[in-house]
Scaffold this motif. Structure first.
Motif, PDB file in Angstrom:
ATOM      1  N   HIS A  52       0.833  -1.197   0.000  1.00 30.85           N
ATOM      2  CA  HIS A  52       0.000   0.000   0.000  1.00 30.85           C
ATOM      3  C   HIS A  52       0.874   1.255   0.000  1.00 30.85           C
ATOM      4  O   HIS A  52       0.595   2.214  -0.716  1.00 30.85           O
ATOM      5  CB  HIS A  52      -0.914   0.011   1.221  1.00 30.85           C
ATOM      6  N   ASP A  53       1.936   1.249   0.784  1.00 27.94           N
ATOM      7  CA  ASP A  53       2.850   2.381   0.826  1.00 27.94           C
ATOM      8  C   ASP A  53       3.450   2.646  -0.550  1.00 27.94           C
ATOM      9  O   ASP A  53       3.492   3.788  -1.012  1.00 27.94           O
ATOM     10  CB  ASP A  53       3.988   2.116   1.809  1.00 27.94           C
ATOM     11  N   ASP A  54       3.933   1.593  -1.172  1.00 26.89           N
ATOM     12  CA  ASP A  54       4.565   1.736  -2.475  1.00 26.89           C
ATOM     13  C   ASP A  54       3.584   2.272  -3.503  1.00 26.89           C
ATOM     14  O   ASP A  54       3.925   3.127  -4.329  1.00 26.89           O
ATOM     15  CB  ASP A  54       5.123   0.396  -2.950  1.00 26.89           C
ATOM     16  N   GLU A  55       2.355   1.774  -3.457  1.00 25.77           N
ATOM     17  CA  GLU A  55       1.362   2.208  -4.430  1.00 25.77           C
ATOM     18  C   GLU A  55       0.966   3.662  -4.197  1.00 25.77           C
ATOM     19  O   GLU A  55       0.860   4.452  -5.144  1.00 25.77           O
ATOM     20  CB  GLU A  55       0.123   1.316  -4.354  1.00 25.77           C
ATOM     21  N   LEU A  56       0.787   4.027  -2.943  1.00 25.54           N
ATOM     22  CA  LEU A  56       0.437   5.401  -2.633  1.00 25.54           C
ATOM     23  C   LEU A  56       1.559   6.354  -3.038  1.00 25.54           C
ATOM     24  O   LEU A  56       1.317   7.436  -3.571  1.00 25.54           O
ATOM     25  CB  LEU A  56       0.119   5.549  -1.148  1.00 25.54           C
ATOM     26  N   PHE A  57       2.801   5.938  -2.791  1.00 27.13           N
ATOM     27  CA  PHE A  57       3.921   6.766  -3.211  1.00 27.13           C
ATOM     28  C   PHE A  57       3.939   6.930  -4.723  1.00 27.13           C
ATOM     29  O   PHE A  57       4.209   8.022  -5.243  1.00 27.13           O
ATOM     30  CB  PHE A  57       5.252   6.172  -2.741  1.00 27.13           C
ATOM     31  N   ALA A  58       3.642   5.854  -5.455  1.00 30.17           N
ATOM     32  CA  ALA A  58       3.619   5.922  -6.918  1.00 30.17           C
ATOM     33  C   ALA A  58       2.559   6.904  -7.399  1.00 30.17           C
ATOM     34  O   ALA A  58       2.780   7.667  -8.354  1.00 30.17           O
ATOM     35  CB  ALA A  58       3.362   4.530  -7.502  1.00 30.17           C
ATOM     36  N   VAL A  59       1.398   6.913  -6.740  1.00 31.97           N
ATOM     37  CA  VAL A  59       0.328   7.840  -7.119  1.00 31.97           C
ATOM     38  C   VAL A  59       0.757   9.276  -6.843  1.00 31.97           C
ATOM     39  O   VAL A  59       0.638  10.159  -7.703  1.00 31.97           O
ATOM     40  CB  VAL A  59      -0.979   7.519  -6.361  1.00 31.97           C
ATOM     41  N   ILE A  83      -6.509   8.124 -10.846  1.00 32.18           N
ATOM     42  CA  ILE A  83      -6.585   9.298  -9.968  1.00 32.18           C
ATOM     43  C   ILE A  83      -6.088  10.502 -10.750  1.00 32.18           C
ATOM     44  O   ILE A  83      -5.142  10.403 -11.529  1.00 32.18           O
ATOM     45  CB  ILE A  83      -5.728   9.106  -8.705  1.00 32.18           C
ATOM     46  N   TYR A  84      -6.707  11.646 -10.525  1.00 31.36           N
ATOM     47  CA  TYR A  84      -6.289  12.862 -11.216  1.00 31.36           C
ATOM     48  C   TYR A  84      -6.192  14.023 -10.228  1.00 31.36           C
ATOM     49  O   TYR A  84      -6.800  14.007  -9.156  1.00 31.36           O
ATOM     50  CB  TYR A  84      -7.253  13.224 -12.353  1.00 31.36           C
ATOM     51  N   GLY A 110      -9.366  13.854  -7.534  1.00 34.07           N
ATOM     52  CA  GLY A 110     -10.530  12.986  -7.684  1.00 34.07           C
ATOM     53  C   GLY A 110     -10.158  11.673  -8.335  1.00 34.07           C
ATOM     54  O   GLY A 110      -8.999  11.436  -8.692  1.00 34.07           O
ATOM     55  N   LYS A 111     -11.143  10.807  -8.501  1.00 29.94           N
ATOM     56  CA  LYS A 111     -10.910   9.510  -9.134  1.00 29.94           C
ATOM     57  C   LYS A 111     -11.825   9.353 -10.340  1.00 29.94           C
ATOM     58  O   LYS A 111     -12.921   9.919 -10.387  1.00 29.94           O
ATOM     59  CB  LYS A 111     -11.158   8.368  -8.147  1.00 29.94           C
ATOM     60  N   ALA A 112     -11.356   8.598 -11.317  1.00 24.66           N
ATOM     61  CA  ALA A 112     -12.158   8.243 -12.490  1.00 24.66           C
ATOM     62  C   ALA A 112     -12.324   6.731 -12.477  1.00 24.66           C
ATOM     63  O   ALA A 112     -11.345   5.994 -12.625  1.00 24.66           O
ATOM     64  CB  ALA A 112     -11.466   8.698 -13.771  1.00 24.66           C
ATOM     65  N   GLU A 113     -13.532   6.264 -12.263  1.00 20.39           N
ATOM     66  CA  GLU A 113     -13.777   4.829 -12.142  1.00 20.39           C
ATOM     67  C   GLU A 113     -13.607   4.084 -13.461  1.00 20.39           C
ATOM     68  O   GLU A 113     -13.246   2.905 -13.471  1.00 20.39           O
ATOM     69  CB  GLU A 113     -15.193   4.580 -11.602  1.00 20.39           C
ATOM     70  N   SER A 114     -13.868   4.752 -14.586  1.00 20.44           N
ATOM     71  CA  SER A 114     -13.789   4.063 -15.870  1.00 20.44           C
ATOM     72  C   SER A 114     -12.794   4.684 -16.838  1.00 20.44           C
ATOM     73  O   SER A 114     -12.066   3.971 -17.528  1.00 20.44           O
ATOM     74  CB  SER A 114     -15.173   4.001 -16.528  1.00 20.44           C
ATOM     75  N   LEU A 196      -9.339   2.175  -5.935  1.00 20.62           N
ATOM     76  CA  LEU A 196      -9.343   3.610  -6.197  1.00 20.62           C
ATOM     77  C   LEU A 196      -9.904   4.423  -5.048  1.00 20.62           C
ATOM     78  O   LEU A 196      -9.389   5.493  -4.733  1.00 20.62           O
ATOM     79  CB  LEU A 196     -10.128   3.903  -7.475  1.00 20.62           C
ATOM     80  N   ARG A 197     -10.961   3.955  -4.432  1.00 22.40           N
ATOM     81  CA  ARG A 197     -11.582   4.726  -3.358  1.00 22.40           C
ATOM     82  C   ARG A 197     -10.602   4.917  -2.193  1.00 22.40           C
ATOM     83  O   ARG A 197     -10.456   6.017  -1.657  1.00 22.40           O
ATOM     84  CB  ARG A 197     -12.859   4.035  -2.858  1.00 22.40           C
ATOM     85  N   GLU A 198      -9.905   3.850  -1.823  1.00 20.59           N
ATOM     86  CA  GLU A 198      -8.944   3.924  -0.727  1.00 20.59           C
ATOM     87  C   GLU A 198      -7.774   4.833  -1.103  1.00 20.59           C
ATOM     88  O   GLU A 198      -7.314   5.650  -0.288  1.00 20.59           O
ATOM     89  CB  GLU A 198      -8.430   2.529  -0.389  1.00 20.59           C
ATOM     90  N   ILE A 199      -7.297   4.710  -2.328  1.00 19.06           N
ATOM     91  CA  ILE A 199      -6.175   5.530  -2.772  1.00 19.06           C
ATOM     92  C   ILE A 199      -6.581   7.000  -2.833  1.00 19.06           C
ATOM     93  O   ILE A 199      -5.834   7.883  -2.395  1.00 19.06           O
ATOM     94  CB  ILE A 199      -5.669   5.054  -4.150  1.00 19.06           C
ATOM     95  N   GLU A 200      -7.772   7.272  -3.366  1.00 20.75           N
ATOM     96  CA  GLU A 200      -8.248   8.649  -3.441  1.00 20.75           C
ATOM     97  C   GLU A 200      -8.299   9.277  -2.056  1.00 20.75           C
ATOM     98  O   GLU A 200      -7.835  10.407  -1.851  1.00 20.75           O
ATOM     99  CB  GLU A 200      -9.626   8.695  -4.089  1.00 20.75           C
TER     100      GLU A 200
END
Length: 241
Positions: A52-59, A83-84, A110-114, A196-200
């Motif tokens: 999760h840390d690595d992914e959040l850092f990447a975002v 995510i944008y 925000g997030k884009a689901e599709s 996406l929801r958690e990352i957003e």
């Protein structure tokens, strides 16, 4: 306004900020230390995976990187979920009447689901879509005097009293033009298995964009009041249908 990556020094500074924000996570400094401490530890029984840390850092790194103005975004933003983040130049921050908490802070996340191209470019930047875009409504509420915007029901043939107000035609065009000139967009495309929801929520809670209303840990009374005034104006609208 320039698109593309920030100068090397700014990227290095932002990278340090991103690392600090990721380190803080959901936990806090070890031993009750200050936010600037180099030692970080979760309370007993509260852990968070490195994945999760690595992914959040990447975002966060992606959102702090390459940005596109609208003219380029229509060609370069992918048709993928993700995510944008919207960024504004100095004039945009001044006209909106908001202040940066740190250098290179985004205005909105925000997030884009599709599809990022469908949500970010085709909806948020598009004239006539204010009723379907929370960031357009927030921008309109804060720029109502600057751009002489007129709020109307989002469905003028069947007004429903919704707080999701729209703008009249000329106002929609002025807002879209302002966005194209003053804002830039950064995106991160969703990786396989990402939530996406958690990352957003994680990104918003760390970057605290001033146009976001939820997950920021702040009341945002000025923005809420401004949006309410626009919604009230739309409900009182008596223009021709």
């Amino acid at each position: 306004m320039r698109s593309g990556r920030r100068p090397t020094g700014a990227n290095t500074h932002q990278s340090r900020q991103v690392r600090m924000l990721v380190a803080f996570r959901w936990c806090g400094p070890a031993g009750g230390g200050r936010r600037g401490s180099r030692s970080w530890r979760c309370p007993r029984g509260k852990t968070e995976s490195m994945t999760h840390d690595d992914e959040l850092f990447a975002v966060l790194r992606a959102l702090a990187g390459t940005r596109h103005r609208y003219a380029d975004a229509v060609r370069l933003v992918p048709a993928a979920p993700g995510i944008y983040a919207f960024y504004g130049d100095d004039e945009a921050w001044d006209q909106l009447g908001v202040s940066r908490a740190f250098a290179e802070q985004p205005l909105y996340v925000g997030k884009a689901e599709s599809s990022l191209i469908g949500r970010d470019v085709s909806t948020h930047f598009a004239a006539g879509r204010t009723g379907s875009s929370t960031v357009r409504r927030s921008l309109a509420a804060l720029l109502v005097d600057e751009l002489a915007l007129v709020a109307i029901p989002r469905n003028i043939t069947k007004p429903d009293g919704s707080s999701h107000f729209g703008l009249d035609g000329p106002s929609e065009d002025r807002l879209s033009s302002w966005m194209a000139q003053q804002l830039s967009l950064a995106t991160w495309s969703k990786s396989e298995g990402a939530h996406l929801r958690e990352i957003e929520r994680g990104v918003i809670s760390r970057l605290r964009p001033p146009l976001n209303l939820t997950h920021v840990g702040e009341p945002r009374d000025r923005l809420r009041d401004a949006r309410q005034r626009m919604a009230d104006s739309a409900r009182a609208w008596t223009g021709s249908r």
